[in-house]
Design a protein around this motif. Structure first.
Motif, PDB file in Angstrom:
ATOM      1  N   HIS A  38       0.711  -1.056   0.029  1.00  0.00           N
ATOM      2  CA  HIS A  38       0.121   0.244  -0.532  1.00  0.00           C
ATOM      3  C   HIS A  38       0.639   1.401   0.083  1.00  0.00           C
ATOM      4  N   GLY A  39       2.015   0.908   0.968  1.00  0.00           N
ATOM      5  CA  GLY A  39       3.008   2.389   0.458  1.00  0.00           C
ATOM      6  C   GLY A  39       3.161   2.582  -0.306  1.00  0.00           C
ATOM      7  N   ALA A  40       3.961   1.802  -1.005  1.00  0.00           N
ATOM      8  CA  ALA A  40       4.594   1.328  -2.090  1.00  0.00           C
ATOM      9  C   ALA A  40       3.619   2.257  -3.436  1.00  0.00           C
ATOM     10  N   MET A  41       2.667   1.712  -2.834  1.00  0.00           N
ATOM     11  CA  MET A  41       1.601   2.608  -4.191  1.00  0.00           C
ATOM     12  C   MET A  41       1.762   4.331  -4.110  1.00  0.00           C
ATOM     13  N   ARG A  42       1.584   4.474  -2.853  1.00  0.00           N
ATOM     14  CA  ARG A  42       1.082   5.543  -2.172  1.00  0.00           C
ATOM     15  C   ARG A  42       2.500   6.451  -2.327  1.00  0.00           C
ATOM     16  N   PHE A  43       4.090   6.311  -2.734  1.00  0.00           N
ATOM     17  CA  PHE A  43       4.713   6.559  -2.786  1.00  0.00           C
ATOM     18  C   PHE A  43       4.987   7.240  -4.410  1.00  0.00           C
ATOM     19  N   ALA A  44       4.880   5.896  -5.188  1.00  0.00           N
ATOM     20  CA  ALA A  44       5.188   6.260  -6.787  1.00  0.00           C
ATOM     21  C   ALA A  44       3.684   7.317  -6.856  1.00  0.00           C
ATOM     22  N   TYR A  45       2.967   7.505  -6.269  1.00  0.00           N
ATOM     23  CA  TYR A  45       2.174   8.798  -5.948  1.00  0.00           C
ATOM     24  C   TYR A  45       1.892   9.841  -6.326  1.00  0.00           C
ATOM     25  N   TYR A  46       2.889   9.654  -4.472  1.00  0.00           N
ATOM     26  CA  TYR A  46       3.003  11.418  -4.256  1.00  0.00           C
ATOM     27  C   TYR A  46       4.737  11.811  -5.085  1.00  0.00           C
ATOM     28  N   GLU A  47       5.718  10.726  -5.696  1.00  0.00           N
ATOM     29  CA  GLU A  47       7.021  11.011  -5.559  1.00  0.00           C
ATOM     30  C   GLU A  47       6.679  10.282  -7.277  1.00  0.00           C
ATOM     31  N   PRO A  48       6.435  10.747  -8.757  1.00  0.00           N
ATOM     32  CA  PRO A  48       7.104   9.450  -9.351  1.00  0.00           C
ATOM     33  C   PRO A  48       8.011  10.379  -9.686  1.00  0.00           C
ATOM     34  N   ASP A  49       8.094  11.445  -9.385  1.00  0.00           N
ATOM     35  CA  ASP A  49       9.740  12.426  -9.842  1.00  0.00           C
ATOM     36  C   ASP A  49      11.545  11.230  -9.232  1.00  0.00           C
ATOM     37  N   THR A  50      10.532  10.473  -8.265  1.00  0.00           N
ATOM     38  CA  THR A  50      11.954   9.504  -7.833  1.00  0.00           C
ATOM     39  C   THR A  50      11.533   8.330  -7.919  1.00  0.00           C
ATOM     40  N   PHE A  51      10.988   7.857  -8.359  1.00  0.00           N
ATOM     41  CA  PHE A  51      11.019   6.497  -8.815  1.00  0.00           C
ATOM     42  C   PHE A  51      10.370   5.702 -10.013  1.00  0.00           C
ATOM     43  N   SER A  52      11.462   4.907 -10.602  1.00  0.00           N
ATOM     44  CA  SER A  52      10.489   4.801 -12.101  1.00  0.00           C
ATOM     45  C   SER A  52       9.556   3.495 -12.564  1.00  0.00           C
ATOM     46  N   SER A  53      10.014   2.586 -11.211  1.00  0.00           N
ATOM     47  CA  SER A  53       8.019   1.828 -11.413  1.00  0.00           C
ATOM     48  C   SER A  53       8.189   1.233  -9.861  1.00  0.00           C
ATOM     49  N   VAL A  54       6.982   0.608  -9.588  1.00  0.00           N
ATOM     50  CA  VAL A  54       6.317   0.119  -8.285  1.00  0.00           C
ATOM     51  C   VAL A  54       6.358  -2.068  -8.789  1.00  0.00           C
ATOM     52  N   SER A  55       6.133  -1.575  -6.969  1.00  0.00           N
ATOM     53  CA  SER A  55       5.955  -3.279  -7.291  1.00  0.00           C
ATOM     54  C   SER A  55       5.301  -3.780  -6.415  1.00  0.00           C
ATOM     55  N   ALA A  56       3.748  -3.909  -5.461  1.00  0.00           N
ATOM     56  CA  ALA A  56       3.130  -4.313  -4.868  1.00  0.00           C
ATOM     57  C   ALA A  56       2.753  -5.742  -4.652  1.00  0.00           C
TER      58      ALA A  56
END
Length: 263
Positions: free
Chosen positions: A115-133
């Motif tokens: 859940h946190g990883a998906m929120r991180f991707a939402y708020y910080e798209p300029d920090t991460f290039s991909s997300v795995s849940a």
């Protein structure tokens, strides 16, 4: 956070500061901590996979998120996302000489951490290039067939109002700022963000149902993503065995995105 916060770092076999590698942030679940990675011998599994040539070399940082759901709390008392993104990642990137974000920075999460990883991707798209849940609780008030926010977290004694405000009232920013059923198909940067959903064939029934429902929703809206069902349940003994697959997903997504940008 106004205090010392713990974290652990995994480096692949034979790593030296002269080797510049991508950085993966791994967010833990409820009842876990930054030490869970070592407690369940995830590093030993990855060592063997890397030495066998099955897994790319990567540095993994595991922060301690306590029971904070990896959120910046509504009451302002705790800022878990900020401490990871603004404090920890720059610190680790400098100390371990990792490759620059966002291209070489990935975020993964397990259970609450997913859940946190998906929120991180939402708020910080300029920090991460991909997300795995991994074994994620997909939280949405729009789809009552999925676990509701209260059903998912009340049993963990999470201080709901301190984290999100009144979740049924106007002060709540859940799910208005991130209902995954909306954000991953409506917001352009989320549509483009590579996403892996993975859960176990013996996972918690609510987790499996929520992920299957969300996967079908993404398919019906043409949102490209990866989905896999691993052999195992809601436990580290299963999660450590799929960590190589998760890392390969991030590297493959990064390569595809790089090619697309250059083209």
């Amino acid at each position: 956070m106004g205090r010392s916060m713990a974290y652990s770092v995994y480096t692949p076999p034979g790593w030296t500061p002269e080797e510049h590698l991508p950085l993966m942030v791994l967010l833990h679940g409820v009842r876990d901590s930054e030490s869970s990675f070592d407690k369940y011998a995830v590093g030993s599994v990855l060592d063997a996979e890397i030495e066998a040539g099955n897994t790319p070399r990567v540095i993994i940082v595991s922060p301690n998120g306590e029971l904070g759901f990896w959120e910046n709390w509504h009451d302002g008392s705790k800022l878990y996302r900020d401490w990871v993104v603004k404090d920890l990642i720059p610190h680790v990137a400098k100390r371990y000489v990792t490759l620059p974000c966002p291209q070489a920075c990935f975020v993964s999460g397990i259970s609450m951490g997913a859940h946190g990883a998906m929120r991180f991707a939402y708020y910080e798209p300029d920090t991460f290039s991909s997300v795995s849940a991994i074994s994620a609780p997909i939280i949405s008030k729009l789809h009552p067939g999925d676990p509701s926010l209260v059903q998912t977290i009340i049993k963990w004694f999470i201080p709901i109002e301190r984290i999100w405000g009144d979740i049924d009232g106007d002060t709540s920013h859940v799910p208005k700022d991130l209902d995954p059923y909306k954000s991953w198909v409506n917001r352009s940067d989320m549509v483009e963000m590579p996403l892996l959903l993975t859960w176990g064939n013996n996972d918690r029934k609510s987790i499996a149902k929520a992920n299957e429902h969300f996967h079908q929703h993404l398919v019906s809206h043409g949102k490209n993503h990866d989905m896999s069902i691993f052999d195992g349940g809601h436990n580290w003994e299963s999660w450590r065995e799929i960590m190589s697959e998760v890392i390969r997903f991030h590297f493959d997504s990064n390569e595809k995105r790089t090619i697309k940008i250059h083209n």
